[in-house]
Scaffold this motif. Sequence first.
Motif, PDB file in Angstrom:
ATOM      1  N   VAL A 126       3.468  -7.256 -14.428  1.00 55.31           N
ATOM      2  CA  VAL A 126       2.301  -6.396 -14.681  1.00 55.31           C
ATOM      3  C   VAL A 126       2.062  -5.523 -13.447  1.00 55.31           C
ATOM      4  CG1 VAL A 126       1.179  -8.067 -16.227  1.00 55.31           C
ATOM      5  CG2 VAL A 126       0.602  -8.047 -13.782  1.00 55.31           C
ATOM      6  N   ALA A 127       1.269  -4.466 -13.624  1.00 52.09           N
ATOM      7  CA  ALA A 127       1.073  -3.531 -12.515  1.00 52.09           C
ATOM      8  C   ALA A 127       0.150  -4.084 -11.441  1.00 52.09           C
ATOM      9  CB  ALA A 127       0.502  -2.220 -13.045  1.00 52.09           C
ATOM     10  N   SER A 128       0.414  -3.654 -10.235  1.00 55.91           N
ATOM     11  CA  SER A 128      -0.409  -3.936  -9.062  1.00 55.91           C
ATOM     12  C   SER A 128      -0.634  -2.595  -8.373  1.00 55.91           C
ATOM     13  CB  SER A 128       0.361  -4.834  -8.105  1.00 55.91           C
ATOM     14  OG  SER A 128      -0.243  -6.069  -7.930  1.00 55.91           O
ATOM     15  N   PRO A 129      -1.755  -2.394  -7.694  1.00 57.64           N
ATOM     16  CA  PRO A 129      -1.972  -1.085  -7.073  1.00 57.64           C
ATOM     17  C   PRO A 129      -1.022  -0.826  -5.894  1.00 57.64           C
ATOM     18  CG  PRO A 129      -3.802  -2.591  -6.590  1.00 57.64           C
ATOM     19  CD  PRO A 129      -2.901  -3.303  -7.541  1.00 57.64           C
ATOM     20  N   SER A 130      -0.476   0.368  -5.836  1.00 58.76           N
ATOM     21  CA  SER A 130       0.258   0.864  -4.658  1.00 58.76           C
ATOM     22  C   SER A 130       1.288  -0.138  -4.120  1.00 58.76           C
ATOM     23  CB  SER A 130      -0.733   1.202  -3.527  1.00 58.76           C
ATOM     24  OG  SER A 130      -1.740   2.044  -4.015  1.00 58.76           O
ATOM     25  N   PHE A 131       2.196  -0.502  -4.977  1.00 55.32           N
ATOM     26  CA  PHE A 131       3.201  -1.508  -4.598  1.00 55.32           C
ATOM     27  C   PHE A 131       4.528  -1.144  -5.274  1.00 55.32           C
ATOM     28  CE2 PHE A 131       2.882  -6.380  -3.607  1.00 55.32           C
ATOM     29  CZ  PHE A 131       3.536  -6.176  -2.407  1.00 55.32           C
ATOM     30  N   ALA A 132       4.861   0.167  -5.271  1.00 52.94           N
ATOM     31  CA  ALA A 132       5.884   0.723  -6.151  1.00 52.94           C
ATOM     32  C   ALA A 132       7.274   0.108  -5.960  1.00 52.94           C
ATOM     33  CB  ALA A 132       5.962   2.240  -5.941  1.00 52.94           C
ATOM     34  N   ALA A 133       7.770   0.117  -4.731  1.00 52.27           N
ATOM     35  CA  ALA A 133       9.144  -0.343  -4.517  1.00 52.27           C
ATOM     36  C   ALA A 133       9.255  -1.833  -4.818  1.00 52.27           C
ATOM     37  CB  ALA A 133       9.572  -0.052  -3.080  1.00 52.27           C
ATOM     38  N   TYR A 134       8.245  -2.579  -4.421  1.00 56.52           N
ATOM     39  CA  TYR A 134       8.244  -4.029  -4.664  1.00 56.52           C
ATOM     40  C   TYR A 134       8.258  -4.321  -6.163  1.00 56.52           C
ATOM     41  CZ  TYR A 134       6.548  -8.915  -4.271  1.00 56.52           C
ATOM     42  OH  TYR A 134       6.378 -10.291  -4.348  1.00 56.52           O
ATOM     43  N   MET A 135       7.396  -3.619  -6.921  1.00 58.18           N
ATOM     44  CA  MET A 135       7.354  -3.848  -8.366  1.00 58.18           C
ATOM     45  C   MET A 135       8.689  -3.523  -9.009  1.00 58.18           C
ATOM     46  SD  MET A 135       3.587  -2.565  -9.574  1.00 58.18           S
ATOM     47  CE  MET A 135       4.131  -2.589 -11.256  1.00 58.18           C
ATOM     48  N   ALA A 136       9.318  -2.450  -8.573  1.00 58.73           N
ATOM     49  CA  ALA A 136      10.626  -2.076  -9.133  1.00 58.73           C
ATOM     50  C   ALA A 136      11.657  -3.153  -8.825  1.00 58.73           C
ATOM     51  CB  ALA A 136      11.065  -0.732  -8.555  1.00 58.73           C
TER      52      ALA A 136
ATOM     53  N   ASN B 101       0.810  -1.223   0.000  1.00 59.79           N
ATOM     54  CA  ASN B 101       0.000   0.000   0.000  1.00 59.79           C
ATOM     55  C   ASN B 101       0.841   1.271   0.000  1.00 59.79           C
ATOM     56  OD1 ASN B 101      -2.468  -1.361  -0.090  1.00 59.79           O
ATOM     57  ND2 ASN B 101      -2.503  -1.628   2.121  1.00 59.79           N
ATOM     58  N   ARG B 102       1.810   1.327  -0.898  1.00 60.99           N
ATOM     59  CA  ARG B 102       2.654   2.516  -1.039  1.00 60.99           C
ATOM     60  C   ARG B 102       2.823   2.827  -2.529  1.00 60.99           C
ATOM     61  NH1 ARG B 102       2.455   1.750   3.704  1.00 60.99           N
ATOM     62  NH2 ARG B 102       4.083   2.016   5.265  1.00 60.99           N
ATOM     63  N   THR B 103       2.351   4.011  -2.922  1.00 62.19           N
ATOM     64  CA  THR B 103       2.692   4.517  -4.254  1.00 62.19           C
ATOM     65  C   THR B 103       4.108   5.090  -4.190  1.00 62.19           C
ATOM     66  OG1 THR B 103       1.911   6.716  -3.732  1.00 62.19           O
ATOM     67  CG2 THR B 103       0.265   5.187  -4.644  1.00 62.19           C
ATOM     68  N   VAL B 104       4.602   5.576  -5.318  1.00 64.23           N
ATOM     69  CA  VAL B 104       5.932   6.200  -5.322  1.00 64.23           C
ATOM     70  C   VAL B 104       5.972   7.358  -4.321  1.00 64.23           C
ATOM     71  CG1 VAL B 104       7.478   7.671  -6.686  1.00 64.23           C
ATOM     72  CG2 VAL B 104       6.609   5.548  -7.663  1.00 64.23           C
ATOM     73  N   THR B 105       4.932   8.197  -4.311  1.00 60.12           N
ATOM     74  CA  THR B 105       5.028   9.400  -3.482  1.00 60.12           C
ATOM     75  C   THR B 105       4.873   9.103  -1.994  1.00 60.12           C
ATOM     76  OG1 THR B 105       2.704   9.850  -3.994  1.00 60.12           O
ATOM     77  CG2 THR B 105       4.360  11.080  -5.246  1.00 60.12           C
ATOM     78  N   ASP B 106       4.231   8.012  -1.628  1.00 61.22           N
ATOM     79  CA  ASP B 106       4.173   7.770  -0.180  1.00 61.22           C
ATOM     80  C   ASP B 106       5.125   6.677   0.311  1.00 61.22           C
ATOM     81  OD1 ASP B 106       0.701   6.905  -0.692  1.00 61.22           O
ATOM     82  OD2 ASP B 106       2.419   5.590  -0.956  1.00 61.22           O
ATOM     83  N   THR B 107       6.072   6.282  -0.517  1.00 66.19           N
ATOM     84  CA  THR B 107       7.140   5.379  -0.065  1.00 66.19           C
ATOM     85  C   THR B 107       8.244   6.230   0.574  1.00 66.19           C
ATOM     86  OG1 THR B 107       6.678   3.849  -1.889  1.00 66.19           O
ATOM     87  CG2 THR B 107       8.811   3.632  -0.808  1.00 66.19           C
ATOM     88  N   SER B 108       8.603   5.916   1.825  1.00 67.60           N
ATOM     89  CA  SER B 108       9.663   6.695   2.484  1.00 67.60           C
ATOM     90  C   SER B 108      11.030   6.279   1.928  1.00 67.60           C
ATOM     91  CB  SER B 108       9.635   6.455   3.997  1.00 67.60           C
ATOM     92  OG  SER B 108      10.100   5.148   4.289  1.00 67.60           O
ATOM     93  N   ASP B 109      12.020   7.125   2.166  1.00 65.30           N
ATOM     94  CA  ASP B 109      13.387   6.775   1.734  1.00 65.30           C
ATOM     95  C   ASP B 109      13.810   5.446   2.332  1.00 65.30           C
ATOM     96  OD1 ASP B 109      13.515   9.156   0.398  1.00 65.30           O
ATOM     97  OD2 ASP B 109      14.829  10.154   1.859  1.00 65.30           O
ATOM     98  N   ASP B 110      13.526   5.276   3.619  1.00 63.20           N
ATOM     99  CA  ASP B 110      13.940   4.048   4.297  1.00 63.20           C
ATOM    100  C   ASP B 110      13.261   2.824   3.669  1.00 63.20           C
ATOM    101  OD1 ASP B 110      15.199   2.535   6.480  1.00 63.20           O
ATOM    102  OD2 ASP B 110      13.119   2.213   7.114  1.00 63.20           O
ATOM    103  N   GLU B 111      11.960   2.946   3.390  1.00 62.16           N
ATOM    104  CA  GLU B 111      11.244   1.812   2.779  1.00 62.16           C
ATOM    105  C   GLU B 111      11.819   1.476   1.401  1.00 62.16           C
ATOM    106  OE1 GLU B 111       6.800   2.324   4.768  1.00 62.16           O
ATOM    107  OE2 GLU B 111       7.336   3.497   2.996  1.00 62.16           O
ATOM    108  N   TRP B 112      12.115   2.508   0.622  1.00 66.90           N
ATOM    109  CA  TRP B 112      12.687   2.289  -0.707  1.00 66.90           C
ATOM    110  C   TRP B 112      14.026   1.549  -0.604  1.00 66.90           C
ATOM    111  CZ3 TRP B 112      12.253   1.707  -5.646  1.00 66.90           C
ATOM    112  CH2 TRP B 112      13.339   1.916  -6.499  1.00 66.90           C
TER     113      TRP B 112
END
Length: 253
Positions: free
Chosen positions: A150-160, A99-110
């Motif tokens: 393929v895309a999944s909602p709000s899962f930015a760092a994981y997808m990358a 449940n994190r888009t790019v903009t709500d992923t913290s530096d630490d989480e990334w």
Amino acid sequence: MTATRFVDASVIVTGAASGIGRRTAVRFAEEGAKVTVADINEAGAKATVEEIEGTGGTARVAVTDVTDKDDIAAMVAGAVEAYGRLDVLHNNAYWAPINRTVTDTSDDEWHRTIAATLGSVFYGCKFGIEAMLRNGGGTIVNTASTAGLVASPSFAAYMAAKGGVIALTRSVAFDYGKQGIRCNAVAPGLTKTAATVPVFADPDRLNFLTTKLLLDRAGEPVDIANAVLFLASDESGFMTGQTMVVDGGRLIA
Ligand SMILES: NC(=O)c1ccc[n+]([C@@H]2O[C@H](COP(=O)([O-])OP(=O)(O)OC[C@H]3O[C@@H](n4cnc5c(N)ncnc54)[C@H](O)[C@@H]3O)[C@@H](O)[C@H]2O)c1
């Protein structure tokens, strides 16, 4: 007939204290492997080893933080010391916030996600390949995800990170095939593990992941484990650089 594809093979499974990694470690041992059960969770890793030893198999714990390069080097060295060589490496451990888009992923989480989910595979391959080359080759199976395809909602760092795992799998296959190392990935779809408890509790996300399922169930860890064993075995001997999707058909629907 009992399958014996891995008799006396030295196999490392990371993230083997739980879920897919635990079931894969158990399945390798059932087919004769000597398994190094690597995880940051020592109690869970011990429970996996106890399950293996309880059925007469051979396994050992390697307490390993896969975000730490030195820990990964020690994990590989320990397996070689204990079992004489390294034949199979299954890079499966991960960490990522949901449940994190790019903009709500913290530096630490990334940074943690990239270290635990992609860096872990990079360093696993680095030290694992060096060990395998000393005994003439081996096989690597990385755990990717349909979220790397393929895309999944709000899962930015994981997808990358999982997209990176798929590309890194191709890179290793390209560079080391002629030296006897095959490298493939498995891309699970929704599978029942500790990691997906929050998914099953979130009706929107669950609906997104299940409406296109072509089979009438989610995956079980053994479904993924069996695919990993195939990719690690000689039965897939002409496959390398591939990402095998095991998802109940969702991606083709
Ligand atoms: N369950 C699914 O639906 C699903 C879908 C696609 C991909 N996957 C992938 O499958 C793999 C296994 O996931 P799972 O569902 O079995 O999850 P899980 O939570 O049951 O297991 C993950 C394991 O990784 C370990 N781990 C976490 N951080 C670590 C670290 N820094 N060092 C060492 N170990 C660490 C945990 O202790 C745990 O034992 C992951 O790569 C995941 O991305 C799972």
